[in-house]
Design an enzyme around this catalytic site. Sequence first.
Site, PDB file in Angstrom:
ATOM      1  CG  ASP A 174      -7.130  -3.437   0.344  1.00 36.06           C
ATOM      2  OD1 ASP A 174      -7.104  -3.806   1.530  1.00 36.06           O
ATOM      3  OD2 ASP A 174      -6.282  -2.664  -0.148  1.00 36.06           O
ATOM      4  CG  ASP A 190      -2.052  -0.990   1.099  1.00 32.70           C
ATOM      5  OD1 ASP A 190      -2.735  -0.966   0.064  1.00 32.70           O
ATOM      6  OD2 ASP A 190      -2.246  -1.792   2.024  1.00 32.70           O
TER       7      ASP A 190
END
Length: 213
Positions: A172, A34
């Site tokens: 996610d 991320d």
Amino acid sequence: MRIISPSLLAANFKNISEDIKKVESAGADRLHLDVMDGNFVPSITFGPMIVSAINECTDCHLETHLMIQKPHKSLDQYIKAGSDTIIIHTEASSNPKEDLLYIRKNNVYAGIALNPYTDENCLLPILDYLDYILIMSVVPGKGGQSFIKSTLNKMENIVQMTKGRNITIGVDGGVNLDTISKVYDAGIDITIVGSALFKSDNISQRYQDLMNA
């Protein structure tokens, strides 16, 4: 078959190579990275140098999730860092088709991410340029949030939208022992799991529990 992509944002960065080894030994063959810029999302995480360092300590498929504004300006850096998949946000790109084509041109899988309240029909013009769709089931920018149940409808719609196409679909955000089965039941290929995996006392056992939940 269930596929879990552990989100390294929730790992212990003091010993990240050890956490990577733990999930690899448990069966993981891909990792989720991320990247946050403090602009598109409020948090700041890491950049291409860390992606490159992670690439050097694993053979896992690296899916780099760019939560950054104007991603086209940074694509080369994350390609060179060793990303196998690069995921940009439809909300952050001024020309998603052009960005996706550029990613593919550089022999990297091209992905697009959708925030929880973004209409999935925005995908229709770019389906031919996609290898991966990432559905956010929390508002991006902070780990450990609760799963937004209404995104299950979006998951089912996107699964139908992509039938007959070779597009991987991931989810996610807020995926844990209580929610993971609902996500896979919606037809999803990959779940991104962070806190529910790395914050457990036994990472390897938790990975198996998630696979079997």
